[in-house]
Design an enzyme around this catalytic site. Structure first.
Site, PDB file in Angstrom:
ATOM      1  N   GLU A  79       0.831  -1.196   0.000  1.00 57.19           N
ATOM      2  CA  GLU A  79       0.000   0.000   0.000  1.00 57.19           C
ATOM      3  C   GLU A  79       0.870   1.252   0.000  1.00 57.19           C
ATOM      4  O   GLU A  79       1.803   1.359   0.803  1.00 57.19           O
ATOM      5  CB  GLU A  79      -0.913   0.049   1.232  1.00 57.19           C
ATOM      6  CG  GLU A  79      -2.105  -0.868   1.173  1.00 57.19           C
ATOM      7  CD  GLU A  79      -3.026  -0.686   2.359  1.00 57.19           C
ATOM      8  OE1 GLU A  79      -4.168  -1.171   2.277  1.00 57.19           O
ATOM      9  OE2 GLU A  79      -2.617  -0.080   3.372  1.00 57.19           O
ATOM     10  N   CYS A  80       0.567   2.189  -0.872  1.00 56.18           N
ATOM     11  CA  CYS A  80       1.201   3.505  -0.904  1.00 56.18           C
ATOM     12  C   CYS A  80       2.731   3.361  -0.897  1.00 56.18           C
ATOM     13  O   CYS A  80       3.313   2.923  -1.878  1.00 56.18           O
ATOM     14  CB  CYS A  80       0.701   4.359   0.256  1.00 56.18           C
ATOM     15  SG  CYS A  80       0.907   6.133  -0.026  1.00 56.18           S
TER      16      CYS A  80
END
Length: 447
Positions: A325-326
């Protein structure tokens, strides 16, 4: 439910510092607390945990179903701990659609609100400000105020006299103090793990809050919550696997504790490893999770972490499910360009190059719809907040179709290859049904 929501008229009022001081002061008085943070913040909770000695959960009234919020509050308060949740932004500030305010959360859980007011540039006007907030919603009860950044005895007297006329209790007065200001970075505060004198700071904040605080009244207010039926056994996002290795250090620190709680309740075993320490994930893991963080500040160390890099490639080749994520998504790519323009080689698990050389803010709540259902199978809520941009993407399947809080179509996001996938989205919960959309469909939004 017994507890408090520590809110403010706006951001910058000092509610984080006041919350940290209260958490530590209550702990020192023998009160068992359960800290919480409203909204999608992943930085403040680490400070809350340091102040209270207890992991902090997020309670997001926009992205989380009410039943998940109630269930997590019940679990978090086990043993009759006092729930102390710090609000986000101003009390009545929400997403682009106006929903998901801290006031909504207070009403949902039946919590009394303590309003932290930055009084540094006002005197008698404080009464008008507080009266306006107190009367704005009938289902939200402001039980008292904490006057923050008060200049001196005369200033305090003027503020108290103004509030006495409106019959609003003053719970505490915190004097102006340059030593209780937290350093910030573009995503919020500098991480708790990077604060060199965190323990001294928290102790100082506790002393500042305690110096003129009516703790007896505060505890009475906290016990005046309203009954809310709840169950801890609800549907949650399914775990990535049965044995999940989670990256955790100052480069991979943006992990929601409620997600780990949900995975554990679904029977998953969770282990942690540090890429910055060049540690490999647990050898028996059947899933690996790389959460967000600040990889751009540590890109050189990540690129040089040969054991971590090789173990991740071996895991991918052996069919281990890997999700980033991210910041974790960026590390899964081929390269990361830092703010100075230097490119660092990343894991090469996805055909992606990202860059911080030209900062551009991407911010907002999202609803994401898995494409083809090959990695995730149900619509979810998420939050996006980053300053990096995609430089290039190669051949890979897209992961999500995405809409914003106003249900505008944002196109597709994320990449997936076999059992490896990632995106900029921080997943939060199963998506509730939205008008015009079928919540059980993984095919994406209707247009």
């Amino acid at each position: 439910m017994s507890g408090l929501l520590i809110a403010a008229p706006s951001s910058g009022s000092g509610k984080t510092t006041v919350t940290l001081g209260l958490l530590r002061a209550l702990r020192k008085r023998g009160v068992e607390v359960a800290p919480g943070k409203a909204g999608p913040d992943y930085i403040d909770p680490a400070f809350h945990a340091a102040a209270s000695g207890v992991a902090c959960l997020n309670f997001d009234p926009w992205a989380m179903r009410p039943e998940l919020i109630a269930a997590n509050a019940t679990l978090h308060r086990s043993g009759d701990r006092l729930l102390v949740i710090e609000a986000m932004m101003g009390l009545f500030d929400g997403a682009a659609d106006g929903k998901g305010t801290a006031a909504d959360l207070a009403a949902m859980l039946g919590l009394s609100v303590v309003l932290v007011v930055d009084a540094s540039h006002m005197s008698q006007s404080v009464a008008a400000l507080v009266a306006g907030f107190a009367g704005f919603r009938a289902d939200v009860r402001i039980a008292g105020v904490i006057l923050n950044k008060v200049g001196g005895d005369r200033h305090e007297m003027m503020l108290r006299q103004a509030l006495e006329a409106s019959r609003m209790p003053v719970i505490a007065v915190v004097r102006r103090d340059a030593e209780i200001a937290l350093p910030e970075r573009h995503l919020g505060l500098v991480q708790a793990g990077e604060h060199e004198a965190l323990e001294r700071f928290v102790e100082h904040a506790a002393q500042a809050v305690s110096q003129n605080c009516n703790f007896d009244f505060l505890m009475r207010v906290a016990r005046q919550g309203f009954a809310r039926p709840s169950t801890a056994n609800i549907d949650r996002l399914p775990p990535l696997g049965s044995r999940i290795a989670v990256a955790r250090d100052i480069a991979f620190a943006f992990c929601y504790e409620h997600m780990l709680l949900g995975w554990r309740r679904r029977g998953a075993d969770i282990s942690f490893f540090s890429p910055l320490a060049d540690e490999p994930p647990e050898r028996t893991a059947d899933a690996i999770y790389l959460p967000g963080g600040y990889p751009e500040l540590h890109a050189g160390r990540i690129a040089a972490a040969s054991t971590f890099r090789e173990s991740m490639r071996q895991a991918a080749e052996s069919g281990v499910r890997i999700y980033g994520e991210c910041g974790g998504y960026m590390v899964m790519g081929d390269g990361l360009v830092d703010a100075s323009g230097e490119r660092h080689e990343m894991l090469g698990l996805l055909p992606l190059v990202t860059s911080y050389e030209e900062r551009r803010r991407h911010l907002g709540y999202r609803r994401v719809y898995p494409i083809n259902g090959s990695f995730f199978t149900q619509p979810m809520t998420a939050h996006e907040f980053h300053y990096s941009s995609v430089v290039s993407e190669g051949e890979a399947d897209r992961l999500f179709k995405v809409t914003d809080a106003l249900n505008n179509d944002l196109g597709t996001a994320g990449l997936q290859r076999w059992q490896v996938a990632g995106s900029y989205m921080h997943l939060i919960d199963v998506a509730a049904q939205v008008s015009g959309q079928a919540s059980g469909s993984a095919g994406g939004p209707t247009r």
